[in-house]
Design an enzyme around this catalytic site. Structure first.
Site, PDB file in Angstrom:
ATOM      1  N   HIS A  23       0.858  -1.196   0.000  1.00 53.29           N
ATOM      2  CA  HIS A  23       0.000   0.000   0.000  1.00 53.29           C
ATOM      3  C   HIS A  23       0.889   1.238   0.000  1.00 53.29           C
ATOM      4  O   HIS A  23       0.756   2.097   0.889  1.00 53.29           O
ATOM      5  CB  HIS A  23      -0.916   0.056   1.236  1.00 53.29           C
ATOM      6  CG  HIS A  23      -2.184  -0.736   1.099  1.00 53.29           C
ATOM      7  ND1 HIS A  23      -2.968  -1.072   2.206  1.00 53.29           N
ATOM      8  CD2 HIS A  23      -2.827  -1.253   0.035  1.00 53.29           C
ATOM      9  CE1 HIS A  23      -4.009  -1.757   1.795  1.00 53.29           C
ATOM     10  NE2 HIS A  23      -3.958  -1.886   0.487  1.00 53.29           N
ATOM     11  N   HIS A  79     -11.625  -8.936  -6.586  1.00 51.70           N
ATOM     12  CA  HIS A  79     -11.318  -7.628  -5.996  1.00 51.70           C
ATOM     13  C   HIS A  79     -10.377  -6.916  -6.965  1.00 51.70           C
ATOM     14  O   HIS A  79      -9.400  -7.507  -7.426  1.00 51.70           O
ATOM     15  CB  HIS A  79     -10.670  -7.867  -4.637  1.00 51.70           C
ATOM     16  CG  HIS A  79     -10.166  -6.671  -3.919  1.00 51.70           C
ATOM     17  ND1 HIS A  79     -10.702  -5.418  -4.053  1.00 51.70           N
ATOM     18  CD2 HIS A  79      -9.161  -6.540  -3.006  1.00 51.70           C
ATOM     19  CE1 HIS A  79     -10.050  -4.578  -3.264  1.00 51.70           C
ATOM     20  NE2 HIS A  79      -9.102  -5.231  -2.639  1.00 51.70           N
ATOM     21  N   GLU A  81      -8.384  -4.281  -6.555  1.00 50.60           N
ATOM     22  CA  GLU A  81      -7.136  -3.629  -6.133  1.00 50.60           C
ATOM     23  C   GLU A  81      -5.984  -4.281  -6.903  1.00 50.60           C
ATOM     24  O   GLU A  81      -5.993  -5.495  -7.165  1.00 50.60           O
ATOM     25  CB  GLU A  81      -6.939  -3.744  -4.615  1.00 50.60           C
ATOM     26  CG  GLU A  81      -5.849  -2.800  -4.128  1.00 50.60           C
ATOM     27  CD  GLU A  81      -5.847  -2.569  -2.609  1.00 50.60           C
ATOM     28  OE1 GLU A  81      -6.579  -3.280  -1.880  1.00 50.60           O
ATOM     29  OE2 GLU A  81      -5.096  -1.680  -2.167  1.00 50.60           O
ATOM     30  N   ASP A  83      -3.046  -5.308  -6.536  1.00 50.04           N
ATOM     31  CA  ASP A  83      -2.239  -6.470  -6.133  1.00 50.04           C
ATOM     32  C   ASP A  83      -2.892  -7.766  -6.618  1.00 50.04           C
ATOM     33  O   ASP A  83      -2.238  -8.807  -6.674  1.00 50.04           O
ATOM     34  CB  ASP A  83      -1.984  -6.499  -4.617  1.00 50.04           C
ATOM     35  CG  ASP A  83      -3.224  -6.293  -3.775  1.00 50.04           C
ATOM     36  OD1 ASP A  83      -4.139  -5.584  -4.217  1.00 50.04           O
ATOM     37  OD2 ASP A  83      -3.284  -6.848  -2.662  1.00 50.04           O
ATOM     38  N   HIS A 145     -12.175  -6.269   1.013  1.00 48.41           N
ATOM     39  CA  HIS A 145     -11.574  -5.119   1.628  1.00 48.41           C
ATOM     40  C   HIS A 145     -12.054  -3.775   1.067  1.00 48.41           C
ATOM     41  O   HIS A 145     -11.948  -2.745   1.724  1.00 48.41           O
ATOM     42  CB  HIS A 145     -10.054  -5.301   1.404  1.00 48.41           C
ATOM     43  CG  HIS A 145      -9.182  -4.137   1.519  1.00 48.41           C
ATOM     44  ND1 HIS A 145      -8.239  -3.791   0.591  1.00 48.41           N
ATOM     45  CD2 HIS A 145      -9.103  -3.201   2.492  1.00 48.41           C
ATOM     46  CE1 HIS A 145      -7.587  -2.733   0.967  1.00 48.41           C
ATOM     47  NE2 HIS A 145      -8.072  -2.339   2.107  1.00 48.41           N
ATOM     48  N   ASP A 164      -9.041 -10.978  -0.081  1.00 45.02           N
ATOM     49  CA  ASP A 164      -8.267 -10.410   1.041  1.00 45.02           C
ATOM     50  C   ASP A 164      -8.676 -11.001   2.395  1.00 45.02           C
ATOM     51  O   ASP A 164      -7.841 -11.111   3.307  1.00 45.02           O
ATOM     52  CB  ASP A 164      -8.468  -8.892   1.092  1.00 45.02           C
ATOM     53  CG  ASP A 164      -7.575  -8.137   0.111  1.00 45.02           C
ATOM     54  OD1 ASP A 164      -6.550  -8.698  -0.326  1.00 45.02           O
ATOM     55  OD2 ASP A 164      -7.904  -6.985  -0.210  1.00 45.02           O
ATOM     56  N   TYR A 192      -2.592  -8.027  10.053  1.00 46.80           N
ATOM     57  CA  TYR A 192      -3.392  -7.751   8.854  1.00 46.80           C
ATOM     58  C   TYR A 192      -4.796  -7.285   9.258  1.00 46.80           C
ATOM     59  O   TYR A 192      -5.309  -6.292   8.763  1.00 46.80           O
ATOM     60  CB  TYR A 192      -3.448  -9.041   8.045  1.00 46.80           C
ATOM     61  CG  TYR A 192      -4.087  -8.979   6.686  1.00 46.80           C
ATOM     62  CD1 TYR A 192      -3.313  -8.762   5.550  1.00 46.80           C
ATOM     63  CD2 TYR A 192      -5.447  -9.197   6.512  1.00 46.80           C
ATOM     64  CE1 TYR A 192      -3.886  -8.755   4.288  1.00 46.80           C
ATOM     65  CE2 TYR A 192      -6.026  -9.195   5.266  1.00 46.80           C
ATOM     66  CZ  TYR A 192      -5.239  -8.970   4.154  1.00 46.80           C
ATOM     67  OH  TYR A 192      -5.814  -8.963   2.904  1.00 46.80           O
ATOM     68  N   HIS A 225      -3.805 -13.673  -0.172  1.00 47.83           N
ATOM     69  CA  HIS A 225      -2.468 -13.428   0.385  1.00 47.83           C
ATOM     70  C   HIS A 225      -2.169 -14.511   1.410  1.00 47.83           C
ATOM     71  O   HIS A 225      -3.020 -14.823   2.248  1.00 47.83           O
ATOM     72  CB  HIS A 225      -2.402 -12.084   1.124  1.00 47.83           C
ATOM     73  CG  HIS A 225      -2.628 -10.885   0.266  1.00 47.83           C
ATOM     74  ND1 HIS A 225      -1.765 -10.496  -0.729  1.00 47.83           N
ATOM     75  CD2 HIS A 225      -3.619  -9.950   0.278  1.00 47.83           C
ATOM     76  CE1 HIS A 225      -2.216  -9.386  -1.294  1.00 47.83           C
ATOM     77  NE2 HIS A 225      -3.347  -9.046  -0.716  1.00 47.83           N
TER      78      HIS A 225
END
Ligand code: FEO
Length: 400
Positions: A23, A79, A81, A83, A145, A164, A192, A225
């Site tokens: 991030h 998701h 995002e 990553d 998330h 996530d 996390y 992750h």
């Protein structure tokens, strides 16, 4: 690297041993991370999530070891995002017409990131995608998330792909939860949750109840992750429920920064007072400059109370303390107590500013705070000691 995790089901992600900041610079990843992507081959073949775009080419080359890319029928983006979606750009060069399944918010986010006219297919909770012998069932999971997040469930092998949620920034070649060091694993899960999911705790609880009410059998949880929850996958679900419910241990955390060690002396005398009153309470002290901010936040998450100290500078507070308070504000901790302290030379605004910031962030304020003029003398240190004793007494857990 390709890892087989079931009959015609493959982990096709990337273990990132190098990553130390995630991030941007907002999250420290002392143990690296993984970006998990999964391929399910059936009568139709589906790819679930990708990896960060830094590894886009490597990802696609790796995928070719297990499938001819043109034979991927469907892409699922749980998701958007980057990553998880970053490698889409590289992948979609080979399969530009392949349908991408994501939520309506996922469409917005993917369009916003990539500005491509891909073949988006928005899904909502309960939408099913037939693969042949198995189906994928989608569940929207907003704020776990981002507003676009969703999970998907594979019938047959009974796998929840949770993106996530239930993840952790933890690089490992061992792949499964039962094979890795349990202390390291749960430390990373807790960090996390504390740093990413705390503000969404009410939604975590709601989503888990919703999934539980469906009574779907579960063999594995595959997050995006970290390692796969293969052995007793519900253990991490149980932990999330515990953490979502105003989690606290018998711990008080003292965080401060100091210019000429006056506020440091106050912190140490306060800690003596805390321990004099309550031998059983765990007390941890962090000087903010020089400490890892995410590790400090993890300790705040575990605490029943926090004491925050800064001397006054330019009618304000030290920048390290201001940054900490900004993080605390965003994370919206619930069910915790707090107080402020600090030294001053001329005006002494810092103590009230910290107190007000903590109150606005949802902490129950224990007192007006303690301020000491100039370098604390013997009498001032006694006041700090008494301040600590009083706080320990107000927050003491009495065993029955
Ligand atoms: Fe791992 Fe919200 O991305």
């Amino acid at each position: 690297m390709i890892r087989k995790i079931g009959e015609d089901i493959f982990w096709v992600g990337k273990v990132d041993w190098e990553l130390r900041l995630f991030h941007g610079s907002e999250y420290s990843t002392h143990r690296g991370t993984t970006y998990n992507s999964y391929l399910v081959k059936d009568e139709k073949t589906v790819l679930i999530d990708t990896v960060w775009d830094s590894y886009g080419r490597e990802f696609v080359e790796n995928l070719k070891k297990v499938i001819d890319i043109e034979k991927i029928d469907y892409v699922v983006s749980n998701h958007a995002e980057v990553d998880h979606s970053g490698a889409l750009e590289e992948l979609m060069r080979f399969i530009p017409q392949a349908p991408i399944y994501c939520t309506a918010n996922g469409v917005k986010s993917l369009k916003g990131h990539f500005h491509k006219g891909w073949n988006f297919n928005p899904v909502s909770t309960g939408t099913r995608l037939n693969l042949g012998k198995r189906e994928l069932i989608f569940f929207e999971a907003p704020m776990l998330h981002w507003p676009d997040s969703m999970f998907c469930y594979l019938t047959g092998e009974k796998i929840l792909f949770s993106n996530d949620a239930f993840g952790h920034h933890y690089a490992s070649e061992l792949l499964y939860n039962d094979l890795v060091n349990q202390g390291e694993l749960f430390q990373e899960c807790l960090k996390y949750y504390a740093n990413i999911l705390t503000p969404f705790s009410p939604l975590v609880e709601k989503k888990i109840s919703e999934l539980a009410s469906m009574n779907l059998p579960l063999e594995m949880i595959c997050p995006s992750h970290g390692v796969i929850w293969r052995k007793n996958p519900l253990q991490i679900v149980g932990k999330y429920l515990e953490w979502a419910r105003e989690y606290k241990e018998n711990q008080i955390t003292v965080v401060y920064d100091t210019m000429w060690k006056g506020t440091k002396k106050m912190a140490e005398a306060i800690v003596e007072g805390l321990k004099a009153e309550d031998e059983e309470v765990e007390v941890k002290i962090f000087k903010l400059s020089g400490s890892d901010k995410n590790d400090v936040i993890t300790e705040v998450f575990k605490s029943k109370a926090i004491l925050v100290g800064s001397p006054t500078i330019n009618k304000g507070i030290l920048s390290s303390v201001a940054a900490f308070l900004e993080m605390v504000k965003g994370l919206r901790f619930r069910g915790k107590k707090a107080a402020s302290f600090g030294t001053y030379g001329w005006s002494g605004e810092s103590i009230k500013m910290i107190k007000d910031a903590l109150k606005d962030s949802g902490f129950e304020i224990l007192n007006e705070g303690l301020k000491v003029n100039w370098n604390p003398d013997k009498e001032a240190l006694q006041m700090c000691f008494n301040f600590g004793k009083d706080i320990a007494s107000q927050t003491k857990i009495f065993k029955t």
